[in-house]
Design an enzyme around this catalytic site. Sequence first.
Site, PDB file in Angstrom:
ATOM      1  N   ASN A   1      -9.998  -1.384  -1.458  1.00  0.00           N
ATOM      2  CA  ASN A   1      -8.558  -1.114  -1.298  1.00  0.00           C
ATOM      3  C   ASN A   1      -7.837  -1.659  -2.536  1.00  0.00           C
ATOM      4  OD1 ASN A   1      -5.847  -1.142  -0.619  1.00  0.00           O
ATOM      5  ND2 ASN A   1      -6.137  -2.079   1.396  1.00  0.00           N
TER       6      ASN A   1
ATOM      7  N   HIS B   1      -4.187   6.591   1.886  1.00  0.00           N
ATOM      8  CA  HIS B   1      -4.433   5.284   1.288  1.00  0.00           C
ATOM      9  C   HIS B   1      -5.806   4.803   1.754  1.00  0.00           C
ATOM     10  CE1 HIS B   1      -4.042   1.270  -0.072  1.00  0.00           C
ATOM     11  NE2 HIS B   1      -4.227   0.797   1.143  1.00  0.00           N
TER      12      HIS B   1
ATOM     13  N   CYS C   1       0.816  -1.223   0.000  1.00  0.00           N
ATOM     14  CA  CYS C   1       0.000   0.000   0.000  1.00  0.00           C
ATOM     15  C   CYS C   1       0.849   1.273   0.000  1.00  0.00           C
ATOM     16  CB  CYS C   1      -0.930   0.006   1.200  1.00  0.00           C
ATOM     17  SG  CYS C   1      -2.028  -1.406   1.196  1.00  0.00           S
TER      18      CYS C   1
END
Length: 331
Positions: free
Chosen positions: A288, A258, A113
Amino acid sequence: MRRTIFAGVGHYLPERVVTNQELEKLMDTSDEWIRERTGIVERRWVKEGDTVSGLALKASEMALERAKMTSADIDLIIFACMESDSEFPGGGCWLQEKLQIPGIPALDIRNQCSGFIYGLSVADQFIKTGHYNNILLVGAEIQSTSLDLTTGGRDMAVLFGDGAGAAVLTASENGERGVLTTHLHADGVYTKKLWAEWPSVTHHPRITPEMLETDRIYPKMEGRYVFKHAVTRFPEVIHEALEKTGYSIKDVDLVVPHQANLRITEAVAQRLGIGMDKMYSNIEKYGNTTAATIPICLSEAWKEGRIKEGSLVAIAAFGSGFTWASALIRW
Ligand code: ACO
């Protein structure tokens, strides 16, 4: 002073929309649970045969067009992704072949990420020193094909989606605009808190029929543990960037975190002492998308007019490793 500016941002999401209701048919979960705990309503999944570099190409084409450049202008590709089209080589070379720009370097970044910000930091050093002028920085992921779509894997399966985002970074001598600072961190003590164990180089062959019968071939996470670390690290690393540059959170026009979980984004906003109107969120549409998340957000926020020339933008990420990172950008 020579700085790195964003000349163009682009993104691409696969067409196939997968709703929470569709997941209800595959595993014991509910739209209500997913919305309440994560804020996710739907995500995008690729179709059979799609590749990470194929998604990346479409995002890159949009970023190049918005930058008013062509692939021939690019001096370096930096490609952030967890997994490439193949075990090796990495995504950078696969994308390079599609962009038809042989000979220039293609650098792969594997920081999950945090990958896009790690890549931005590397690009920024190359541009500031004058080594390269135009860098294509990409974050792209196909997650859907790695998920355990049974009830045993529901904690992970509902979270992730596929997609790609890209930025064309270029040099500016203006001094006012550009990447003001970047901050990278990692702590390998936590590798097994969020990881995919098999296939593994520790075995020969790396994958066996017996392994395929276990759930250790799927990504695993201690969700609550990750959550607690994330809500601490995000504000910490954003404050680090603010302190380095002498700005306060009040000066920031938009925070682009994020997108791991809407509850994390809300907790971070609270800890930073700002309203959700200053936090960018699109997790309800895409889930995500790991390294692709931040460039997708930047591209959408720019298109929506929430990021304009002169905006002060803070980006921050936290993920597997653990890794975490931030950057402050005068757009
Ligand atoms: N549907 C229904 N029930 C579920 C689901 C689901 N999809 N997933 C888990 N549950 C159940 C659990 O089995 C558990 O049941 P039990 O109480 O009977 O044991 C219950 O829900 C609560 O489970 P928790 O894991 O405690 O739920 P929590 O509120 O912590 O939410 C979540 C889980 C959403 C995963 C959260 O912990 C989270 O978002 N963690 C952080 C994720 C993150 O930041 N990841 C980092 C980036 S990812 C990367 O780097 C690749």
